[in-house]
Design an enzyme around this catalytic site. Sequence first.
Site, PDB file in Angstrom:
ATOM      1  N   SER A 227       0.814  -1.208   0.000  1.00 18.15           N
ATOM      2  CA  SER A 227       0.000   0.000   0.000  1.00 18.15           C
ATOM      3  C   SER A 227       0.851   1.264   0.000  1.00 18.15           C
ATOM      4  CB  SER A 227      -0.949   0.011   1.191  1.00 18.15           C
ATOM      5  OG  SER A 227      -0.246  -0.157   2.377  1.00 18.15           O
TER       6      SER A 227
ATOM      7  N   GLU B 282      -6.503  -0.969  -7.055  1.00 19.96           N
ATOM      8  CA  GLU B 282      -5.645  -0.099  -7.863  1.00 19.96           C
ATOM      9  C   GLU B 282      -4.652  -0.989  -8.610  1.00 19.96           C
ATOM     10  OE1 GLU B 282      -5.373   3.923  -5.103  1.00 19.96           O
ATOM     11  OE2 GLU B 282      -4.113   2.228  -4.577  1.00 19.96           O
TER      12      GLU B 282
ATOM     13  N   ASN C  52      -4.539   6.079  -1.105  1.00 24.85           N
ATOM     14  CA  ASN C  52      -3.799   6.335   0.137  1.00 24.85           C
ATOM     15  C   ASN C  52      -3.083   7.683   0.115  1.00 24.85           C
ATOM     16  OD1 ASN C  52      -4.583   4.149   1.576  1.00 24.85           O
ATOM     17  ND2 ASN C  52      -2.743   2.939   1.216  1.00 24.85           N
TER      18      ASN C  52
ATOM     19  N   HIS D  98      -3.398  -3.335  -5.619  1.00 23.05           N
ATOM     20  CA  HIS D  98      -3.618  -2.838  -4.253  1.00 23.05           C
ATOM     21  C   HIS D  98      -5.100  -2.901  -3.893  1.00 23.05           C
ATOM     22  CE1 HIS D  98      -3.762   0.607  -1.184  1.00 23.05           C
ATOM     23  NE2 HIS D  98      -3.475  -0.527  -0.584  1.00 23.05           N
TER      24      HIS D  98
HETATM   25  N1  CAA Z   1     -13.943 -10.445   4.940  1.00 22.12           N
HETATM   26  C1  CAA Z   1     -15.007 -11.013   4.389  1.00 22.12           C
HETATM   27  N2  CAA Z   1     -16.262 -10.719   4.744  1.00 22.12           N
HETATM   28  C2  CAA Z   1     -16.420  -9.804   5.716  1.00 22.12           C
HETATM   29  C3  CAA Z   1     -15.333  -9.180   6.323  1.00 22.12           C
HETATM   30  C4  CAA Z   1     -14.061  -9.532   5.900  1.00 22.12           C
HETATM   31  N3  CAA Z   1     -12.948  -8.998   6.430  1.00 22.12           N
HETATM   32  N4  CAA Z   1     -15.794  -8.338   7.253  1.00 22.12           N
HETATM   33  C5  CAA Z   1     -17.130  -8.438   7.239  1.00 22.12           C
HETATM   34  N5  CAA Z   1     -17.500  -9.316   6.304  1.00 22.12           N
HETATM   35  C6  CAA Z   1     -18.836  -9.733   5.958  1.00 22.12           C
HETATM   36  C7  CAA Z   1     -19.552 -10.179   7.199  1.00 22.12           C
HETATM   37  O1  CAA Z   1     -20.003 -11.505   7.036  1.00 22.12           O
HETATM   38  C8  CAA Z   1     -20.671  -9.176   7.312  1.00 22.12           C
HETATM   39  O2  CAA Z   1     -21.902  -9.728   7.597  1.00 22.12           O
HETATM   40  P1  CAA Z   1     -22.350 -10.220   9.088  1.00 22.12           P
HETATM   41  O3  CAA Z   1     -21.965  -9.143  10.065  1.00 22.12           O
HETATM   42  O4  CAA Z   1     -23.808 -10.384   8.915  1.00 22.12           O
HETATM   43  O5  CAA Z   1     -21.606 -11.495   9.318  1.00 22.12           O
HETATM   44  C9  CAA Z   1     -20.801  -8.595   5.929  1.00 22.12           C
HETATM   45  O6  CAA Z   1     -19.504  -8.643   5.384  1.00 22.12           O
HETATM   46  C10 CAA Z   1     -21.315  -7.197   5.887  1.00 22.12           C
HETATM   47  O7  CAA Z   1     -20.698  -6.489   6.904  1.00 22.12           O
HETATM   48  P2  CAA Z   1     -21.331  -5.181   7.460  1.00 22.12           P
HETATM   49  O8  CAA Z   1     -22.801  -5.355   7.639  1.00 22.12           O
HETATM   50  O9  CAA Z   1     -20.506  -4.744   8.592  1.00 22.12           O
HETATM   51  O10 CAA Z   1     -21.177  -4.271   6.190  1.00 22.12           O
HETATM   52  P3  CAA Z   1     -21.387  -2.754   6.116  1.00 22.12           P
HETATM   53  O11 CAA Z   1     -22.448  -2.509   5.159  1.00 22.12           O
HETATM   54  O12 CAA Z   1     -21.473  -2.163   7.472  1.00 22.12           O
HETATM   55  O13 CAA Z   1     -20.011  -2.285   5.456  1.00 22.12           O
HETATM   56  C11 CAA Z   1     -17.724  -1.802   5.330  1.00 22.12           C
HETATM   57  C12 CAA Z   1     -18.796  -2.587   6.061  1.00 22.12           C
HETATM   58  C13 CAA Z   1     -17.674  -2.219   3.853  1.00 22.12           C
HETATM   59  C14 CAA Z   1     -16.405  -2.148   5.990  1.00 22.12           C
HETATM   60  C15 CAA Z   1     -18.074  -0.282   5.397  1.00 22.12           C
HETATM   61  O14 CAA Z   1     -18.216   0.078   6.734  1.00 22.12           O
HETATM   62  C16 CAA Z   1     -17.026   0.564   4.756  1.00 22.12           C
HETATM   63  O15 CAA Z   1     -17.000   0.758   3.554  1.00 22.12           O
HETATM   64  N6  CAA Z   1     -16.082   1.079   5.578  1.00 22.12           N
HETATM   65  C17 CAA Z   1     -14.949   1.814   5.078  1.00 22.12           C
HETATM   66  C18 CAA Z   1     -13.804   0.890   4.853  1.00 22.12           C
HETATM   67  C19 CAA Z   1     -12.626   1.548   4.230  1.00 22.12           C
HETATM   68  O16 CAA Z   1     -12.579   2.727   3.998  1.00 22.12           O
HETATM   69  N7  CAA Z   1     -11.615   0.735   3.936  1.00 22.12           N
HETATM   70  C20 CAA Z   1     -10.384   1.210   3.368  1.00 22.12           C
HETATM   71  C21 CAA Z   1      -9.350   1.173   4.414  1.00 22.12           C
HETATM   72  S1  CAA Z   1      -7.850   1.900   3.816  1.00 22.12           S
HETATM   73  C22 CAA Z   1      -7.062   0.619   3.106  1.00 22.12           C
HETATM   74  O17 CAA Z   1      -7.438  -0.512   3.137  1.00 22.12           O
HETATM   75  C23 CAA Z   1      -5.854   1.010   2.373  1.00 22.12           C
HETATM   76  C24 CAA Z   1      -4.612   0.502   2.938  1.00 22.12           C
HETATM   77  O18 CAA Z   1      -3.719   0.313   2.146  1.00 22.12           O
HETATM   78  C25 CAA Z   1      -4.370   0.334   4.390  1.00 22.12           C
END
Ligand code: CAA
Length: 284
Positions: free
Chosen positions: A120, A153, A191, A141
């Site tokens: 990342s 990405e 990022n 990514h």
């Molecule tokens: N893997 C697979 N499935 C997953 C999971 C995972 N890690 N985490 C959750 N799930 C599944 C679960 O089964 C969950 O259902 P249950 O709770 O019923 O078991 C299902 O996905 C749906 O989960 P949520 O109901 O919690 O989903 P949501 O609609 O609330 O969305 C989210 C969750 C997509 C994370 C949302 O909150 C979101 O978009 N958050 C922002 C995340 C973000 O910005 N990420 C980027 C981080 S930066 C990065 O990654 C860059 C880097 O290089 C560090």
Amino acid sequence: MGEIRNVGVVGLGAMGAGIAQLCVEAGVDTVGREVSAELGEKARDQIGHFLTRKVEKGQLEQAARDEAVGRLTLTTELDDFADCDLVIEAIVEELEPKRELFAELDRICGPAAVLATNTSALSVTEIAAATTKPGRVVGMHFFNPAPLMPLVEIVRAELTADAPYETAYAFGERIGKTPIRCHDTPGFVVNRVLIPLLNDCIRVLDESRVTPEDLDTGMKGGAGWPMGPCALVDLVGIDVHVHASEALYEKTREPRMAPPPRLVAMRNAGLLGRKSGRGFYAYD
Ligand code: CAA
């Protein structure tokens, strides 16, 4: 170069397990490598758990779930990647271990295999330079959690050739992601924007004396974020975020990239977010 029949995923932590899940769900035979059999089993259990949840919610047939889990083969040996058409690396975010791994993969994999890194904040070009065929090295990514976040990405390093680059792009689409093309610059696209933005959010905690809960409420309710910044840093991992900030600060020297002292102190105290059970919030 082109058709991807077998994929290898190196490192089955949160990101690698999520990427392996996407591959097996898309019908691709996948070899996942961890350093110990126990860690591999843990990742398989996690993938099985999330796919079972999809069955319970009516999003996936039980038979399709079982077939997907059956497509994942675990190994501790890199030699098992010899027949892979694409290998995606998701190991620790350190340059030297990644360079050593790519030198090994370059030796083990066939000449037509595409080698991708999920880094990342490191340079794909520097990773590619450890191989004899940097033209086949590309960045893929993914975002955390990989099975849920639509974006990947597709990062073109200085010497990435067209065919492997387009192969990686097409594979991103095949596993259900929305790929975007970009060049190998610090932080790539998202990022480059998100890391200084999250750092600003954490600095605001001290400046405006808002609580983490209220800051999260503010950014969700006032800026339309799906998740507040404190909850997001907890999800990403405070150690991972600090490390990425340091890497980007080192490259850009932009003060906003530097990790806020509050996050560094949390990292040093072992408050890493969800994975350690405590960050800005407490988790079970
Ligand atoms: N893997 C697979 N499935 C997953 C999971 C995972 N890690 N985490 C959750 N799930 C599944 C679960 O089964 C969950 O259902 P249950 O709770 O019923 O078991 C299902 O996905 C749906 O989960 P949520 O109901 O919690 O989903 P949501 O609609 O609330 O969305 C989210 C969750 C997509 C994370 C949302 O909150 C979101 O978009 N958050 C922002 C995340 C973000 O910005 N990420 C980027 C981080 S930066 C990065 O990654 C860059 C880097 O290089 C560090």
